[in-house]
Design a protein around this motif. Sequence first.
Motif, PDB file in Angstrom:
ATOM      1  N   SER A 128       0.842  -1.188   0.000  1.00  0.00           N
ATOM      2  CA  SER A 128       0.000   0.000   0.000  1.00  0.00           C
ATOM      3  C   SER A 128       0.877   1.238   0.000  1.00  0.00           C
ATOM      4  CB  SER A 128      -0.919   0.012   1.231  1.00  0.00           C
ATOM      5  OG  SER A 128      -1.768   1.141   1.212  1.00  0.00           O
ATOM      6  N   ARG A 129       0.458   2.247  -0.746  1.00  0.00           N
ATOM      7  CA  ARG A 129       1.105   3.552  -0.706  1.00  0.00           C
ATOM      8  C   ARG A 129       0.038   4.605  -0.474  1.00  0.00           C
ATOM      9  NH1 ARG A 129       5.126   6.909  -4.850  1.00  0.00           N
ATOM     10  NH2 ARG A 129       6.194   7.953  -3.144  1.00  0.00           N
ATOM     11  N   LEU A 130       0.252   5.468   0.524  1.00  0.00           N
ATOM     12  CA  LEU A 130      -0.688   6.514   0.905  1.00  0.00           C
ATOM     13  C   LEU A 130       0.065   7.831   0.975  1.00  0.00           C
ATOM     14  CD1 LEU A 130      -3.307   7.698   2.178  1.00  0.00           C
ATOM     15  CD2 LEU A 130      -2.486   6.811   4.379  1.00  0.00           C
ATOM     16  N   CYS A 131      -0.390   8.843   0.247  1.00  0.00           N
ATOM     17  CA  CYS A 131       0.243  10.162   0.233  1.00  0.00           C
ATOM     18  C   CYS A 131      -0.814  11.223   0.489  1.00  0.00           C
ATOM     19  CB  CYS A 131       0.920  10.424  -1.104  1.00  0.00           C
ATOM     20  SG  CYS A 131       2.295   9.322  -1.475  1.00  0.00           S
TER      21      CYS A 131
ATOM     22  N   ILE B 103      -7.145  15.889  -0.828  1.00  0.00           N
ATOM     23  CA  ILE B 103      -6.039  16.005   0.121  1.00  0.00           C
ATOM     24  C   ILE B 103      -5.119  14.792   0.098  1.00  0.00           C
ATOM     25  CG2 ILE B 103      -7.306  17.565   1.656  1.00  0.00           C
ATOM     26  CD1 ILE B 103      -7.805  15.135   3.497  1.00  0.00           C
ATOM     27  N   GLY B 104      -5.360  13.864  -0.795  1.00  0.00           N
ATOM     28  CA  GLY B 104      -4.472  12.708  -0.839  1.00  0.00           C
ATOM     29  C   GLY B 104      -4.907  11.669  -1.845  1.00  0.00           C
ATOM     30  N   TRP B 105      -4.042  10.693  -2.021  1.00  0.00           N
ATOM     31  CA  TRP B 105      -4.326   9.575  -2.898  1.00  0.00           C
ATOM     32  C   TRP B 105      -3.648   8.328  -2.332  1.00  0.00           C
ATOM     33  CZ3 TRP B 105      -0.145   7.060  -5.023  1.00  0.00           C
ATOM     34  CH2 TRP B 105       1.067   7.771  -5.088  1.00  0.00           C
TER      35      TRP B 105
ATOM     36  N   LEU C 112       2.725   7.211   3.775  1.00  0.00           N
ATOM     37  CA  LEU C 112       3.104   5.882   4.247  1.00  0.00           C
ATOM     38  C   LEU C 112       3.257   4.937   3.077  1.00  0.00           C
ATOM     39  CD1 LEU C 112       3.241   3.576   6.447  1.00  0.00           C
ATOM     40  CD2 LEU C 112       0.747   3.496   6.277  1.00  0.00           C
ATOM     41  N   ASP C 113       4.349   4.195   3.085  1.00  0.00           N
ATOM     42  CA  ASP C 113       4.505   3.029   2.220  1.00  0.00           C
ATOM     43  C   ASP C 113       4.624   1.808   3.115  1.00  0.00           C
ATOM     44  OD1 ASP C 113       4.737   4.119  -0.529  1.00  0.00           O
ATOM     45  OD2 ASP C 113       6.436   5.185   0.336  1.00  0.00           O
ATOM     46  N   VAL C 114       3.945   0.742   2.750  1.00  0.00           N
ATOM     47  CA  VAL C 114       4.006  -0.463   3.578  1.00  0.00           C
ATOM     48  C   VAL C 114       3.943  -1.699   2.697  1.00  0.00           C
ATOM     49  CG1 VAL C 114       1.500  -0.404   3.984  1.00  0.00           C
ATOM     50  CG2 VAL C 114       2.965  -1.696   5.537  1.00  0.00           C
ATOM     51  N   VAL C 115       4.752  -2.686   3.069  1.00  0.00           N
ATOM     52  CA  VAL C 115       4.752  -3.999   2.433  1.00  0.00           C
ATOM     53  C   VAL C 115       4.360  -5.019   3.494  1.00  0.00           C
ATOM     54  CG1 VAL C 115       6.135  -5.764   1.286  1.00  0.00           C
ATOM     55  CG2 VAL C 115       6.539  -3.348   0.792  1.00  0.00           C
ATOM     56  N   PHE C 116       3.370  -5.832   3.186  1.00  0.00           N
ATOM     57  CA  PHE C 116       2.951  -6.900   4.087  1.00  0.00           C
ATOM     58  C   PHE C 116       3.598  -8.191   3.581  1.00  0.00           C
ATOM     59  CE2 PHE C 116      -0.382  -3.670   4.078  1.00  0.00           C
ATOM     60  CZ  PHE C 116      -0.475  -3.379   5.426  1.00  0.00           C
ATOM     61  N   ASP C 117       4.661  -8.605   4.263  1.00  0.00           N
ATOM     62  CA  ASP C 117       5.482  -9.718   3.774  1.00  0.00           C
ATOM     63  C   ASP C 117       4.914 -11.083   4.117  1.00  0.00           C
ATOM     64  OD1 ASP C 117       8.045  -8.354   2.710  1.00  0.00           O
ATOM     65  OD2 ASP C 117       7.786  -7.425   4.667  1.00  0.00           O
ATOM     66  N   ARG C 118       4.588 -11.291   5.403  1.00  0.00           N
ATOM     67  CA  ARG C 118       4.099 -12.601   5.846  1.00  0.00           C
ATOM     68  C   ARG C 118       3.016 -12.400   6.893  1.00  0.00           C
ATOM     69  NH1 ARG C 118       8.322 -16.615   8.003  1.00  0.00           N
ATOM     70  NH2 ARG C 118       6.468 -17.933   7.925  1.00  0.00           N
TER      71      ARG C 118
END
Length: 223
Positions: A53-56, A92-94, A179-185
């Motif tokens: 997910s990427r949230l700006c 205000i964001g994407w 926020l950038d987030v990677v859900f690995d396991r």
Amino acid sequence: MQEVFEVDQENVRSLSDVMKALEKAATAHAIDLRIDFPRMLEEYGALWMIVRSRLCMTRLPENALRVKTWLRKPKSAVSNRDFSLFDGDEEIGWAVQSWVLADAKQRSIVNMKNIPPLWILPTVQPERTQALKHISLPPMETVEHRHIAPQELDLNGHLNNVRYIQHAEKYAPEGALSLDVVFDRECFAGEELTLQAADGFVCGLKPDGSYSFRAHFYKGEPI
């Protein structure tokens, strides 16, 4: 079936609140498109899982957060979902999220070409080009050990994606709006999640030392 779906979320005061609003919008749109959790599980034995997910954002909303969401054309391994975020009429964001379908028993990735309903869904043209960001972690320090509680799980039986952000954002820089987030396991009830943090980066380690998630909190970008 609605090409673009819209929901409102009250009391948005943090990035985890925004992530909760994205989850609400994605779930409601999936129901409208008839690709929701019950149908995917019953007809295809598959579970929707968010993997990135990427949230700006430029700022948090002063009023209810209005979320618009739509899909890009699926690929064999991933479905990308876009979002636009509004406070009233002001954007205000994407955000963009990547989702996969996983076999409910084996937890292995399902080829989406074998799921016919996904290939007839309405998509917005031209598609957005915003991409998900790669996360390379700096040296990290352990800041917390958490045991995953049953009430933190979602329908997939693992730690809900919003809960990860709730746990991580206390170590975010002051004023972080993106926020950038990677859900690995996956993380499951009773497991210990070791949180590590440094310079706006936060990660969670499973008991075997593998990454459960990696996140980067930072200042907002212009829309």
